[in-house]
Motif scaffolding. Structure first.
Motif, short mmCIF file in Angstrom:
data_model
loop_
_atom_site.label_atom_id
_atom_site.label_comp_id
_atom_site.label_asym_id
_atom_site.label_seq_id
_atom_site.Cartn_x
_atom_site.Cartn_y
_atom_site.Cartn_z
N UNK A 71 0.84 -1.00 -0.09
CA UNK A 71 -0.08 0.01 0.13
C UNK A 71 1.01 1.34 -0.39
N UNK A 72 0.54 2.52 -0.42
CA UNK A 72 1.09 3.75 -0.28
C UNK A 72 1.71 3.66 0.43
N UNK A 73 0.73 3.84 2.47
CA UNK A 73 2.07 3.79 3.83
C UNK A 73 3.11 2.77 3.58
N UNK A 74 3.09 1.75 3.22
CA UNK A 74 3.78 0.45 3.24
C UNK A 74 5.16 1.01 2.33
N UNK A 75 4.78 1.60 1.02
CA UNK A 75 5.76 2.12 0.32
C UNK A 75 6.67 3.73 1.08
N UNK A 76 5.41 4.08 1.59
CA UNK A 76 6.52 5.64 2.10
C UNK A 76 6.94 5.17 3.08
N UNK A 77 7.19 4.07 3.70
CA UNK A 77 7.86 3.34 5.62
C UNK A 77 9.31 2.78 4.37
N UNK A 78 8.77 2.22 3.70
CA UNK A 78 10.26 1.54 3.28
C UNK A 78 11.44 2.33 2.76
N UNK A 79 10.46 4.20 1.87
CA UNK A 79 11.39 4.77 1.54
C UNK A 79 11.92 5.38 2.54
N UNK A 80 11.25 5.81 4.05
CA UNK A 80 11.38 6.47 4.71
C UNK A 80 12.82 6.05 5.72
N UNK A 81 13.26 4.34 6.11
CA UNK A 81 14.02 3.57 6.35
C UNK A 81 15.07 3.59 5.87
N UNK A 82 15.42 3.87 4.68
CA UNK A 82 16.46 4.11 3.98
C UNK A 82 17.02 5.76 3.82
N UNK A 83 16.03 6.61 3.71
CA UNK A 83 15.97 7.72 2.76
C UNK A 83 14.85 8.52 3.79
N UNK A 84 14.85 9.02 4.65
CA UNK A 84 14.44 9.91 5.61
C UNK A 84 13.89 11.17 4.81
N UNK A 85 14.64 11.14 4.02
CA UNK A 85 14.08 12.80 4.03
C UNK A 85 13.89 12.84 2.48
N UNK A 86 14.20 12.38 2.05
CA UNK A 86 13.06 11.82 0.14
C UNK A 86 14.18 11.97 -0.47
N UNK A 87 16.17 12.42 -0.45
CA UNK A 87 16.76 12.70 -1.24
C UNK A 87 16.22 11.78 -2.72
N UNK A 88 16.68 12.18 -3.82
CA UNK A 88 16.80 11.64 -5.14
C UNK A 88 18.21 11.44 -4.92
N UNK A 89 18.05 9.66 -5.10
CA UNK A 89 19.55 8.26 -4.98
C UNK A 89 20.03 8.93 -6.25
N UNK A 90 19.67 9.47 -7.22
CA UNK A 90 19.90 9.61 -8.31
C UNK A 90 21.37 10.12 -9.54
N UNK A 91 21.45 11.23 -8.43
CA UNK A 91 22.71 11.46 -8.01
C UNK A 91 23.73 11.19 -7.58
N UNK A 92 24.10 10.07 -6.63
CA UNK A 92 25.04 9.47 -6.26
C UNK A 92 25.00 8.40 -6.97
N UNK A 93 24.24 7.74 -7.82
CA UNK A 93 24.53 6.77 -8.74
C UNK A 93 24.90 7.18 -10.02
N UNK A 94 25.15 8.70 -10.35
CA UNK A 94 26.06 9.21 -11.64
C UNK A 94 26.84 9.32 -11.40
N UNK A 95 27.16 9.50 -10.54
CA UNK A 95 28.87 10.00 -9.66
C UNK A 95 29.33 8.52 -9.77
N UNK A 96 28.96 7.57 -9.02
CA UNK A 96 29.21 5.96 -9.47
C UNK A 96 29.68 6.45 -10.10
#
Length: 116
Positions: A71-96
């Motif tokens: 459900x949406x709350x479950x998806x939000x929980x999984x995101x917040x578990x490792x990315x609490x500020x909802x930062x765009x992780x693409x930047x790190x992937x591009x850098x890597x």
């Protein structure tokens, strides 16, 4: 070959989309090139907020099936578990990816003093 299960969202976090890919950077580029693929342009899915890496396609597919049914709350929980500020992780992937490409393309340069 690595496989990824990921969650992308728009800038307002209105929509959450779960996907599976072998190349996250190419997939995210595709989303950016096709702004109206899933929703209108205001809800362009350009922010990678969560991903998991798997060694086999079957592992990734099983996880994709599970996360897709969240459900949406479950998806939000999984995101917040490792990315609490909802930062765009693409930047790190591009850098890597840039660092990896540089390692492949870099040749060992000898100091001039050794050559003379």
């Amino acid at each position: 070959m690595k496989k990824f299960v990921y969650i992308v969202t728009d800038r307002n976090r209105t929509s959450l989309h779960v996907g599976m890919s072998a190349d996250l950077i190419k997939t995210l580029d595709f989303y950016k090139q096709m702004p109206n693929l899933f929703f209108d342009s205001g809800q362009q899915l350009t922010r990678l907020v969560y991903f998991e890496e798997f060694k086999t396609e079957s592992q990734a597919l099983n996880r994709f099936k599970v996360v897709s049914r969240f459900t949406r709350p479950q998806k939000e929980r999984i995101v917040r578990s490792c990315n609490p500020d909802w930062i765009d992780l693409t930047i790190g992937l591009d850098f890597e990816n840039i660092i990896y490409q540089k390692k492949l393309n870099t040749q060992v340069a000898l100091p001039l003093s050794i050559l003379s």
